[in-house]
Design a protein around this motif. Structure first.
Motif: not given
Length: 928
Positions: A204-233
């Motif tokens: 998905x190239x540049x759209x990796x920064x459009x995947x945040x609420x859907x999280x189809x890509x593993x990179x987005x899933x990994x980041x969101x897990x840190x942000x909203x399920x583990x560390x809550x910055x």
């Protein structure tokens, strides 16, 4: 030596100094680890070296701890470097738990929250590399990490004591790709990244920064897990480039509009942090920072990493900076030279080097960390306060004011006595209306926000509903499941139904995923053309996915149990003991996985023409008949269990017409550098187990396409289009000379052209092939001489031209269409469906045509089809064709006007694509 060269030399010397000379802890400077110091012109460090440096630092410093947050699409490890004081690192789990309790806010009193805020540490996420061709961010992060681990000044120590900073690298695959491509040339002056051959995220190239609420890509899933399920910055800083012309960097605050769902505290804090960043730059004489009107960035769309933060009560920061490893020049743009509120310290035109951008990045990162350290308790308490506000709003009657409601107020008569002043003169200023309208319009009972949503387990495609709910869960939303049947507001629901209540901290995100976006009308000036949004305006995920849900406006309860984690699809079953075969509904997207597994095994299922009902169960149109065999039985049994399908075993094959499927050879059109819509489609085909081959322009140009393919699939941007065309098109890619291209990539060179390529595509269809065109690719309607013509166009000189945006403008919104689901292209779909429309085209029969040669499959049956987003001139769509099945010689052109594969979010319209891939090659088995 010039001043710039002198500064660069000093910076590199600093980073290459020995620990003893710098009087700092013994950590290895970047200059002693990398083959060249990061920040040097014409050099890019790759992820392999970056990863090695992180591990080196972690072995040397007691200020950093590495955590593995998961694998990338290509299998690399994503590391996060946690930087804080040794004392804080020794108690990470404790501080993580404090951050969680404050962010969730569901078991705390204000007094308890204040005590935790006093004890806790501010958590800050600072990342790099999300867009891999934006090369500054990772190179700068290397220097930032070294400085934070080696400096002992009071400010550094205060930051380490009061914050926990998570440094992430969002796209390791892309960093390696871009760095290797750039560094492949021995001559530094020949190095460039403009011609990288593939997308810098595999799919998905540049759209990796459009995947945040859907999280189809593993990179987005990994980041969101840190942000909203583990560390809550409390602060999420997402770094990008490039900056506005004539300036150096865009820094928040952002322009309007902001989204109406999130807590206003977050916008105030965002302004504060942005002001601290600008002040930090200006204090150092680092000019050229701009805000608000300096660029198009807004806070409306939920899909980006920094913007999804707002819906989770975190400050989301975006910066966009100029520069790169190849030196550049700041141009002289007259309008940027006059100081103003949005650009306080202009910068002079000058040559620009990579280290200068990295120095700005250090200042901005440092300003964010310093702000967090100085405002630690307030940040921690405010994230609690926003969560508590959301819980309170979800626990009582509450309302969200939207532009349409305000428009109702504006349309009301002026309040008595307010049209003139005390002297009888016309009153100046805004219109006043009857204050009673506040309650009757803005707070009308029917306009209340829901207390929750019920997703019934007996809907036709419950596996897709589970996918939707999992996207919420992966974003930290609390979900419940019914342990037994229950009733709410007089309606009965089965066990297994899913419940999402809004009395929780992430209520803003919940509302944004279920409720329509109501984007305000936003003209460039009063009466002028619309101001383009930064991204799309309507994206309600429940609508896009076709999920059936009920909005509950009053409090409700039932036999509900919390869902601990992502849900598996509830297993399906095989019903009955018939020996002839099985019937499976076409209404479930997962039925296509079953179909493709059968075809791969050499088993040929069929589609039953028309409706199917078994034992009072409505299976919809086009149900799948699978003839019995030992191998089929194994596949059906396994797929039913794994995919949530119900297979009805029958003693006899269905009577009546059927379409027997066969394997199809799919050619998915792509181009050099990679098409993002084609990449999303590629990922989607793989998830649903469609076999495909990528095909590039040179192969299309060579003709004889039916020798290799049964179906050619054109995603939205794979055809070029003129600037004034009524179709969106892809821009030509920058390509290297063949001799400078690796041999295994030379087949990707070339462009689709009207002169050479499209006649071969038309010949393929006339000979019996199927061409599937999505979105902008529906320009094939014109080039293939079909009996359709664009409805959203004017005609000048015999050529269709784009409508003026003041007359028609739908920049990424959700519309509703009527569907003829008795047509094979729409088998399994409901009679009405929501489609994603992004400056797309609709169609009418060509002038003088008889209506023969095509079938209308989906159309806009209302002058007001808008469901979510922003639409100007939507009435022009009334009675025009959205989806058509067009005869072209012996073959077909399947016209899918809307973006039916929109960023792999629009599950409700996937069937139009999937049916088209399977249907065209067997259409001769049934008559029109």
């Amino acid at each position: 030596m010039s001043l710039i060269s002198s500064r660069l030399a000093v910076a590199i010397a600093l980073l290459g100094a020995t620990p003893a000379a710098a009087e700092a802890p013994a950590v290895t400077p970047p200059a002693q680890f990398f083959t060249q110091p990061p920040g040097t012109d014409y050099f890019l460090a790759d992820y392999t070296a970056y990863e090695g440096y992180l591990k080196k630092l972690a072995g040397e410093s007691d200020r950093v701890k590495l955590i593995d947050i998961g694998k990338t699409t290509e299998g690399r490890t994503m590391w996060v470097a946690i930087v804080s004081s040794p004392a804080n690192l020794a108690k990470l789990d404790h501080y993580k738990q404090i951050a969680r309790r404050l962010a969730k806010a569901d078991d705390l009193t204000p007094e308890q929250a204040r005590a935790l805020a006093a004890e806790g540490k501010a958590v800050v996420w600072i990342d790099a590399g999300l867009h891999a061709t934006e090369t500054i961010t990772t190179q700068g992060q290397i220097q930032v990490l070294y400085r934070m681990l080696s400096q002992d000044d009071p400010e550094t120590m205060r930051i380490l004591d009061n914050t926990i900073v998570l440094f992430g690298q969002d796209n390791p695959d892309g960093l390696d790709l871009v760095a290797h491509w750039y560094m492949r040339e021995a001559d530094p002056k020949k190095r460039e990244i403009g011609t990288i051959p593939t997308l810098y995220q595999k799919y998905i190239g540049h759209d990796n920064n459009r995947d945040s609420f859907m999280m189809q890509m593993p990179e987005t899933t990994n980041v969101n897990r840190v942000l909203f399920r583990e560390w809550y910055p409390q602060i999420i800083y997402n770094q990008h480039q490039t900056g506005p012309d004539g300036m150096v960097v865009f820094v928040p605050p952002f322009r309007d509009p902001f989204n109406f769902n999130y807590d206003p505290i977050i916008m105030s804090e965002l302004d504060e942090v942005g002001a601290a960043m600008h002040s930090g730059l200006i204090a150092k004489g680092q000019g050229g920072s701009g805000m608000r009107s300096a660029a198009r960035y807004s806070t409306w769309h939920n899909g980006m990493e920094r913007s999804i933060a707002y819906f989770h009560n975190s400050v989301g920061l975006l910066t966009e900076i100029i520069g790169g490893p190849t030196p550049t020049t700041i141009p002289l743009v007259p309008s940027t030279q006059l100081p103003r509120n949005d650009e306080k310290l202009p910068v002079r035109p000058q040559p620009w080097h990579l280290q200068q951008s990295l120095d700005y990045q250090w200042t901005m990162d440092r300003s964010v960390m310093d702000y967090a350290a100085r405002n630690r308790e307030r940040l921690l308490f405010n994230i609690y306060q926003m969560g508590a506000n959301s819980i309170a709003r979800g626990s009582k009657d509450s309302w969200t004011v939207t532009p349409h409601l305000v428009a109702e107020l504006e349309a009301a008569p002026a309040a008595a006595g307010t049209s003139t002043d005390g002297a009888g003169q016309p009153r100046r200023g805004p219109k006043h209306v009857d204050p009673a309208l506040y309650d009757t319009i803005l707070h009308a009972p029917e306009n209340r926000d829901p207390r929750g949503y019920i997703i019934t387990a007996d809907q036709p495609d419950f596996p897709t509903a589970v996918t939707f709910v999992n996207a919420l869960i992966k974003n930290g939303v609390d979900v419940e499941r019914a342990t037994s049947a229950f009733t709410v507001a007089g309606k009965s629901y089965p066990a297994g139904s899913l419940i999402v209540k809004t009395a929780q901290a992430y209520r803003p995100h919940i509302l944004d995923m279920f409720e329509p976006q109501d984007h305000p009308h936003d003209p460039e000036y009063p009466g002028g053309p619309p101001k383009a949004p930064y991204d799309i305006t309507g994206y309600t995920l429940a609508y896009q996915m076709g999920v059936h849900f009920d909005r509950e406006l009053d409090a409700f309860s039932g036999p509900f149990a919390p869902v601990a984690d992502v849900l598996p699809v509830p297993p399906g079953s095989v019903v009955g003991d018939g020996k002839a075969g099985w019937i499976v509904s076409h209404q479930t997207n997962n039925s296509f996985i079953l179909t493709n597994r059968l075809l791969k095994a050499g088993i040929r299922p069929s589609w039953i023409a028309g409706d199917a009902t078994i034992d009072a169960h409505d299976l919809g149109t086009g149900a799948i008949w699978i003839p019995a065999s030992v191998e089929a039985a194994s596949i059906v049994r396994q797929a039913s269990h794994d995919l949530g399908l119900v297979a009805y075993a029958r003693d006899a094959a269905p009577a009546g017409a059927m379409m027997r499927l066969r394997p199809v050879r799919i050619g998915l059109v792509d181009r050099y550098g990679g098409s993002i819509p084609s990449g999303w489609t590629r990922w989607l085909l793989e998830q649903y187990e469609f076999p495909y081959t990528l095909v590039f322009p040179k192969q299309l140009d060579a003709g004889n396409l039916s020798r290799r393919f049964d179906v050619l699939l054109f995603a939205s941007d794979t055809l070029p289009a003129a600037a004034d065309s009524p179709w969106r098109g892809g821009r030509p890619s920058k390509q290297p000379a063949p001799g400078d291209t690796p041999p295994d990539l030379r087949n990707r060179l070339g462009e689709v052209t009207d002169q050479q390529t499209l006649p071969q595509v038309a010949a393929f269809a006339r000979a019996g092939g199927t061409v599937v065109a999505v979105g902008g690719a529906t320009r094939l309607v014109k080039t293939m001489g079909t009996p359709l013509t664009p409805a959203l166009a004017t005609v000048e000189g015999g050529e269709p031209k784009r409508l003026d945006t003041k007359d028609f403008y739908i920049p990424g919104s959700i519309l509703r269409v009527r569907v003829d689901n008795r047509q094979p292209l729409a088998y399994g779909m409901p009679e009405r469906v929501d489609v994603f429309f992004d400056s797309d085209q609709s169609f009418v029969p060509a002038a003088g045509g008889s209506g023969a040669g095509f079938e209308r499959v989906a159309w806009y049956d209302s002058p007001h089809p808008l469901r979510s987003g922003w639409a100007i001139g939507e009435e022009r769509l009334a009675n025009t064709i959205a989806v058509a099945d067009v005869d072209v010689g012996k073959g077909k052109l399947l016209v899918l006007g809307p973006e039916v594969t929109q960023r792999a979010q629009s599950y409700g319209t996937f069937k139009l694509l999937f049916n088209g891939l399977l249907y065209g090659s067997v259409s001769s088995n049934v008559g029109r």
